[in-house]
Design a protein around this motif. Structure first.
Motif, short mmCIF file in Angstrom:
data_model
loop_
_atom_site.label_atom_id
_atom_site.label_comp_id
_atom_site.label_asym_id
_atom_site.label_seq_id
_atom_site.Cartn_x
_atom_site.Cartn_y
_atom_site.Cartn_z
N LEU A 182 1.43 -6.91 6.61
CA LEU A 182 -0.01 -6.97 6.39
C LEU A 182 -0.43 -8.30 5.79
O LEU A 182 -0.07 -8.63 4.65
CB LEU A 182 -0.45 -5.82 5.48
N GLN A 183 -1.20 -9.07 6.56
CA GLN A 183 -1.78 -10.31 6.05
C GLN A 183 -3.00 -10.00 5.20
O GLN A 183 -3.34 -10.75 4.28
CB GLN A 183 -2.16 -11.22 7.21
N ASN A 184 -3.65 -8.89 5.50
CA ASN A 184 -4.76 -8.34 4.74
C ASN A 184 -4.77 -6.84 5.02
O ASN A 184 -4.03 -6.37 5.90
CB ASN A 184 -6.08 -9.01 5.12
N PRO A 185 -5.57 -6.05 4.32
CA PRO A 185 -5.52 -4.60 4.50
C PRO A 185 -5.83 -4.12 5.92
O PRO A 185 -5.45 -3.00 6.28
CB PRO A 185 -6.58 -4.09 3.52
N MET A 186 -6.47 -4.96 6.73
CA MET A 186 -6.86 -4.53 8.08
C MET A 186 -5.93 -5.04 9.18
O MET A 186 -6.17 -4.80 10.36
CB MET A 186 -8.28 -5.00 8.37
N THR A 187 -4.85 -5.73 8.84
CA THR A 187 -3.93 -6.24 9.85
C THR A 187 -3.33 -5.09 10.65
O THR A 187 -2.82 -4.13 10.08
CB THR A 187 -2.78 -7.04 9.20
N ARG A 188 -3.37 -5.20 11.98
CA ARG A 188 -2.79 -4.17 12.83
C ARG A 188 -2.08 -4.80 14.04
O ARG A 188 -1.96 -4.18 15.09
CB ARG A 188 -3.86 -3.19 13.32
#
Length: 345
Positions: free
Chosen positions: A163-169
């Protein structure tokens, strides 16, 4: 094509195909496994469990969770199922271990760790009914003893997201990330979507289910003739908060290894696995799948705060947190030990 939660949310947002996506807070962390090691306490390795508080050393298929549980850590109060995985540990340079905490997913920030659970009812872009799991149904995906990419490729839907940020998918891998992840490591556990239509379980807890014959669930791949019944795509997202261990000064000195280890002693990540015991009350899940809804207002729900209060009696009393000389159930030295910086402060 891999199924990702971003794709799932896109479908929900567009109204194309709805799905159930909800939070289940942590119920307990202990060495029990009623699926693989029934009747054994402690089981060989540590698990983190969410769901109904009927989880125990042995879970009789003839006594389904709804008849035994008094509460659940999940959003929907009729879901007394149990969902569990191994536990992630950080290995310090001096060979000591510290459990990596879980953190909630976006939108479920008040949850006590746990997981995000998905039930995806339709395949591809054609509406196609699925058969919800039946009382007594249980399954396992992944092998805790796998240590190679070739072995892990059998379960192509078990992956990690750095995860680069909480929304990385994006950027899923079969093995543990090789670099520190700014927002943690997400373990993605996707179960098979085809059932033989007869057996609620099997000796290896996997043979009664299968992945589609070609392609994958999300692109409408057909089920094999041996497993003709389409079942919901069950999917766990587990976020491990590895951020406190992100300094490269804490990582192995060789510059190529990574420091995280599953509780069964796997430092490769290829032993990723998940377990499931179905426990929805009556036909609540089938109704939700048939209605193709995402929030499913017909399902009874509770607040995350209420779910956080659900408890079960601890069976195996041992230290699983703090700095440990060995992972619970393992002897010191079962994993490589490298000398250097200690994190004991």
């Amino acid at each position: 094509m891999r199924w990702s939660s971003s794709a799932a949310l896109a479908l929900t947002a567009s109204g194309a195909h709805a799905l159930l996506r909800f939070s289940c807070s942590q119920l307990v962390v202990e060495r029990l496994d009623p699926l693989v090691n029934p009747g054994i306490a402690p089981s060989p390795h540590l698990h983190q469990i969410v769901g109904g508080n009927a989880f125990n050393t042995t879970m009789d298929p003839l006594k389904p969770p709804p008849s035994q549980a008094t509460c659940t850590t999940c959003t929907f109060v009729d879901d007394f199922s149990n969902y569990w995985t191994a536990v992630l540990y950080f290995r310090a340079r001096n060979g000591s271990y510290h459990r990596v905490p879980q953190k909630p997913n976006v939108g479920f920030e008040q949850a006590n760790g746990g997981m995000t659970i998905y039930y995806i009812p339709y395949t591809g872009r054609t509406k196609s009914s699925v058969t919800a799991f039946k009382p007594g149904f249980r399954m396992l995906i992944g092998r805790q003893d796998y240590r190679t990419r070739e072995e892990a490729s059998r379960f192509r839907q078990l992956t990690y997201t750095c995860l680069q940020n909480p929304m990385t998918r994006t950027g899923e891998t079969l093995d543990f990330p090789k670099q520190p992840c700014p927002a943690g490591i997400m373990a993605n556990v996707r179960f098979p979507t085809c059932w033989d239509g007869k057996n609620l379980d099997s000796p290896d807890h996997m043979s009664h289910v299968a992945y589609p014959e070609t392609g994958t669930f999300e692109n409408g791949g057909p089920c094999p003739a041996t497993h003709p019944v389409k079942i919901p795509q069950l999917f766990y997202e587990v976020i491990w908060d590895t951020t406190k261990f992100n300094s490269k000064d804490l990582w192995p000195e060789d510059g190529t290894s990574q420091p995280f280890v599953w509780s069964q002693g796997d430092s490769t990540g290829f032993g990723n696995h998940g377990d499931y015991v179905f426990g929805w009350k009556d036909d609540a899940l089938q109704k939700a799948m048939d209605s193709n809804c995402d929030s499913c207002p017909q399902l009874k729900s509770q607040t995350i705060a209420q779910g956080n209060q659900c408890r079960k009696q601890v069976v195996v009393h041992e230290e699983v947190d703090g700095w440990l000389n060995a992972i619970p159930g393992m002897s010191p030295g079962m994993e490589p030990i490298v000398s250097g910086l200690s994190l004991r402060q």
